[in-house]
Write a protein that holds these residues in place. Structure first.
Motif, PDB file in Angstrom:
ATOM      1  N   LEU A 149       0.820  -1.311   0.155  1.00 35.95           N
ATOM      2  CA  LEU A 149      -0.015  -0.036   0.103  1.00 35.95           C
ATOM      3  C   LEU A 149       0.822   1.326   0.176  1.00 35.95           C
ATOM      4  CD1 LEU A 149      -2.580  -1.072   2.532  1.00 35.95           C
ATOM      5  CD2 LEU A 149      -2.855  -1.446   0.177  1.00 35.95           C
ATOM      6  N   GLY A 150       0.114   2.327  -0.205  1.00 39.27           N
ATOM      7  CA  GLY A 150       1.107   3.577   0.024  1.00 39.27           C
ATOM      8  C   GLY A 150       1.176   3.995   1.319  1.00 39.27           C
ATOM      9  N   PRO A 151       1.908   5.142   1.430  1.00 46.15           N
ATOM     10  CA  PRO A 151       2.253   5.799   2.742  1.00 46.15           C
ATOM     11  C   PRO A 151       0.962   5.965   3.585  1.00 46.15           C
ATOM     12  CG  PRO A 151       2.679   7.265   1.189  1.00 46.15           C
ATOM     13  CD  PRO A 151       2.374   6.247   0.340  1.00 46.15           C
ATOM     14  N   PRO A 152       1.056   5.994   4.932  1.00 47.13           N
ATOM     15  CA  PRO A 152      -0.346   6.003   5.536  1.00 47.13           C
ATOM     16  C   PRO A 152      -1.073   7.230   5.325  1.00 47.13           C
ATOM     17  CG  PRO A 152       1.842   5.414   6.919  1.00 47.13           C
ATOM     18  CD  PRO A 152       2.337   5.696   5.635  1.00 47.13           C
ATOM     19  N   ALA A 162      -2.620   4.315  -2.724  1.00 44.15           N
ATOM     20  CA  ALA A 162      -2.808   3.372  -1.602  1.00 44.15           C
ATOM     21  C   ALA A 162      -3.205   1.995  -2.194  1.00 44.15           C
ATOM     22  CB  ALA A 162      -4.283   3.976  -1.018  1.00 44.15           C
ATOM     23  N   PHE A 163      -3.506   1.847  -3.240  1.00 42.62           N
ATOM     24  CA  PHE A 163      -3.817   0.454  -3.824  1.00 42.62           C
ATOM     25  C   PHE A 163      -3.229  -0.019  -5.247  1.00 42.62           C
ATOM     26  CE2 PHE A 163      -6.878   3.217  -5.789  1.00 42.62           C
ATOM     27  CZ  PHE A 163      -7.030   2.704  -6.979  1.00 42.62           C
ATOM     28  N   ILE A 164      -2.597   1.085  -5.835  1.00 43.10           N
ATOM     29  CA  ILE A 164      -2.312   0.699  -7.400  1.00 43.10           C
ATOM     30  C   ILE A 164      -1.428  -0.288  -7.446  1.00 43.10           C
ATOM     31  CG2 ILE A 164      -0.507   2.373  -7.551  1.00 43.10           C
ATOM     32  CD1 ILE A 164      -3.461   1.993 -10.065  1.00 43.10           C
ATOM     33  N   ALA A 165      -0.385  -0.669  -6.332  1.00 46.55           N
ATOM     34  CA  ALA A 165       0.496  -1.718  -6.428  1.00 46.55           C
ATOM     35  C   ALA A 165       0.093  -2.989  -6.495  1.00 46.55           C
ATOM     36  CB  ALA A 165       1.622  -1.448  -5.579  1.00 46.55           C
ATOM     37  N   ASP A 166      -1.275  -3.277  -5.838  1.00 43.93           N
ATOM     38  CA  ASP A 166      -2.045  -4.728  -5.945  1.00 43.93           C
ATOM     39  C   ASP A 166      -2.962  -4.999  -7.045  1.00 43.93           C
ATOM     40  OD1 ASP A 166      -2.179  -7.164  -3.875  1.00 43.93           O
ATOM     41  OD2 ASP A 166      -4.276  -6.596  -4.501  1.00 43.93           O
TER      42      ASP A 166
END
Length: 281
Positions: free
Chosen positions: A96-99, A174-178
């Motif tokens: 996920l991306g940074p908090p 926040a989600f693009i890497a999955d």
């Protein structure tokens, strides 16, 4: 802790698809094929309600199942927001991306889901359009789709979509890497977009323009092709016209639209489960 299975998101989508497929088989078996004479007995026993199974089944349980799915997705994104808020800005939430990004994304998605749930369960849009027509007198008898109400609905749907789309585009890190999270979110948005666009276009300006409403035109043709094919089915159709009125419109409104919306809700719940499990791994 993680939810029961790391593949629970996939299970949710498959379960929704299988349930909707079984629902179609039920409609075919009873309303079209009259298996074991069930449809005839329902017609004989009718007491002011249509004997069509699809008319009742796609209101409950199909429509009602969307409510806990949207509520559960909203709750999970709320939990994700809380968990991200507890992490420092430089914490590792890979993939996920940074908090801060995850926090803003989950908060907006949860807000969008709340608005969708209120609309779906509370018919907020219909309450407002009925009030507008009462004030303006803009719709014909028995309809809510005058000029003012139709244009209001277009803006209303656009506002609902804007919340979700802004979150997805602006905070996509926040989600693009999955890949699965992307698929579930995109699928949920597409299913709801098609359902909402169809709902609006299916009735737009129908009360004030000299045209047949799109839902009515398509639905009547579908009902005639599927259900009117013999003496019993014709009696069933005539009884439905007496009790329901616009059978074609209701067929599109329930069977077609609720199918899309339940799949959309399942995809969004799957997205919430996937992002939650990614955060907890």
């Amino acid at each position: 802790m993680k939810l029961a299975s790391r593949n629970l998101d996939t299970v949710i989508v498959i379960a929704a698809a299988l349930f909707l497929f079984a629902s179609l088989l039920l409609v075919v078996a009873v309303d079209i094929m009259n298996v074991f004479g069930v449809s005839e007995r329902l017609l004989a026993a009718q007491d002011g309600e249509t004997a069509y199974v699809w008319y009742h089944w796609y209101e409950f349980p199909v429509e009602v199942l969307q409510w806990p799915a949207l509520a559960a997705a909203m709750l999970l994104f709320g939990i994700i927001y809380g968990n991200a808020s507890e992490r420092s800005a430089g914490a590792d939430l890979s993939p996920l991306g940074p908090p801060p990004i995850v926090r803003r994304f989950s908060l907006l998605i949860a807000a969008g889901l709340l608005l969708m749930l209120l609309e779906d369960a509370g018919d907020v849009r219909h309450i407002i359009t009925d009030l507008m027509n009462m004030i303006t007198g803009g719709a014909g008898s028995g309809s809510r789709y005058g000029y003012a109400a139709t244009l209001f609905e277009l803006g209303y749907f656009a506002a609902l979509a804007a919340v979700m789309l802004f979150a997805i585009v602006r905070y996509r890190a926040a989600f693009i890497a999955d890949r699965r999270a992307v698929i579930w979110l995109a699928g949920g948005i597409v299913f709801y977009a098609v359902a909402v666009t169809s709902s609006w276009a299916g009735s737009a300006f129908g009360a004030v323009l000299d045209i047949s409403q799109l839902y009515t035109a398509i639905g009547n043709r579908a009902v005639e092709l599927l259900f009117v094919n013999g003496a019993h089915s014709e009696a069933l159709y005539e009884q439905a016209r007496d009790t329901v009125g616009n059978v074609g419109f209701m067929f599109m409104d329930r069977v077609y639209e609720e199918t899309l919306e339940l799949m959309g809700a399942a995809f969004l719940l799957a997205a919430a489960v996937r992002v939650y499990n990614l955060m907890r791994q």
